[in-house]
Write an enzyme that holds these catalytic residues in place. Structure first.
Site: not given
Length: 453
Positions: A87, A111-112, A341, A428, A438-439
């Protein structure tokens, strides 16, 4: 190992307890995601139109920010080439106009903070207090139903309202998301896995604009929270980071006084000076979450360039190298929990012990698989629909390496006075989207721990 049984048990434990978690404070970034699913032919034509040689300069090293269309297209190719997310802030007005003309396929909550608020409050039923830099009607309409609150001050008194009841119509903050699937091919580049590049095109989140309500009433807001998740610092630069980080430091001190543990979601931060400043502040947090690109970027500012290079070399990422990097980060900063992660597995290094750490990771992995499979997770029972997604078949070597190096059993090992927890993820093959996964992972694992304590 019977991972399916461990997954099922962890899900049932957390489903029955997660609503017992108190309010979660989420700050600071919320925006609208304009999602574009890339087309190889269209992207090649765009690159050729502006000059392929100039664009390809940026496929090996990302610029600090986007100042022209060459850098935008080159940065997208950087992500495709590696299958890695990145980003960057789009500074150029002409490039922002180019992105708007390129268009999008759908608009989503972004946005997270926004993504985590919809997951925790709208899916899990955990009450959240969210900081929203600009609350437009479109932004408010993207929040799910549920115990999601934003602060509003009326006659000097703080109120907590659902965003749709805020009665404001502020600016739209739009981020452009360029998504590509595994195997996506453009020129001679082929994506090893699905991912996306994000061009941030608003002037509020990159400067970490903090609302007056948060400045003036933060002690009262913090008093309503049990845990906190901080995010949205990734687009700060050496020119603008001093004031936001000083405000953050003040907020963390208030949270610490009230015994509210805070997690930092560490997104890729291109400015090395800002990265170093964030690393210097990590000791004020209880927890940090990151992937291999972000961990490598931290190792670089700590002077461990050999480790940084190794983190980005192997696929899957070598878990012993990851663990080595996590220990170095813990030793340098004193942070009590490091959540790593990557595609295929998760690791958490903690200064405390308990199976609940691993179980929270299993729940997070199931939630991430459900989001990838369904696109939108409507309620916590939807999470269980990912139980039929297979556990990563390529993770055997990772598990064996951890068992050999650390004596890990059933995803848990004691190492140098710490606990190392590991879980293989569910893959998947063709996800509906990668934005927000990720969030989903980090917030589910962090809040899941508190549900099980």
């Amino acid at each position: 190992m019977a991972w399916n049984a461990l997954y099922s048990s962890a899900f049932e434990k957390i489903r029955s307890r997660i609503r017992n978690v108190g309010r979660v404070l989420l700050a600071y970034n919320t925006n609208i995601d304009a999602v574009k699913y890339l087309d190889g032919g269209d992207l090649e034509r765009r690159v050729e139109a502006v000059g392929k040689d100039e664009v390809f300069r940026y496929t090996d090293e990302l610029p600090e920010r986007i100042e022209n269309v060459h850098q935008l297209l080159g940065s997208i190719l950087w992500s495709i080439k590696r299958g890695k997310a990145a980003e960057l802030f789009v500074e150029s007005c002409s490039t922002r106009f180019y992105m708007r003309r390129w268009g999008w396929d759908e608009l989503r909550m972004g946005g997270q903070v926004g993504i985590m608020a919809n997951l925790l409050g709208g899916v899990y039923g955990v009450p959240v207090i969210a900081h929203v830099p600009q609350l437009s009607r479109l932004q408010a309409g993207l929040f799910k139903d549920g115990p999601i609150y934003v602060p509003r001050v009326e006659n000097g008194k703080l109120k907590l309202l659902h965003p749709r009841d805020f009665s404001g119509d502020e600016e739209n903050c739009v981020h452009h998301i360029y998504e590509f699937p595994r195997g996506f091919t453009v020129f001679d580049l082929k994506a090893p896995r699905e991912n996306r590049f994000i061009g941030s095109a608003d002037d509020y989140n990159p400067n970490v604009h903090i609302r007056p309500e948060f400045h003036e009433h933060f002690e009262e807001i913090a008093g309503e929270a049990e845990v906190a998740i901080i995010s949205g610092l990734q687009t700060l630069t050496k020119e603008n980071y001093h004031e936001p980080l000083e405000t953050l430091r003040g907020h963390l001190e208030v949270l610490e006084e009230r015994g509210v543990p805070a997690h930092l979601e560490f997104a890729f931060t291109s400015d090395e000076k800002v990265r170093k400043a964030l690393v210097d502040m990590l000791g004020l947090f209880h927890s940090v979450g990151l992937n291999e690109v972000e961990l490598a970027s931290i190792m670089e500012v700590l002077g461990n360039r050999a480790i940084a290079k190794k983190l980005l070399t192997n696929d899957p990422v070598d878990p012993v190298t990851v663990t080595d990097a996590m220990f170095k980060l813990a030793e340098k900063t004193g942070v009590k929990r490091i959540h790593f992660h990557t595609y295929g597995y998760y690791l958490v290094l903690t200064g405390y012990k308990g199976e609940y750490v691993r179980d929270a990771l299993l729940f997070a992995a199931l939630a991430a698989a459900a989001k990838a499979k369904l696109g939108d997770v409507r309620n916590i029972d939807d999470v269980a629909k990912a139980m039929d997604v297979p556990v990563n078949e390529r993770v055997g070597g990772v598990e064996e390496a951890l068992a050999e190096q650390y004596g890990m059993r059933e995803g848990i090992a004691e190492v140098n006075g710490h606990q190392l927890a590991f879980v293989p993820t569910r893959i998947v093959v063709r996800p509906k989207s990668t934005v927000g996964i990720g969030d989903t992972i980090s917030s589910s694992a962090f809040v899941g721990e508190f549900a099980l304590r």
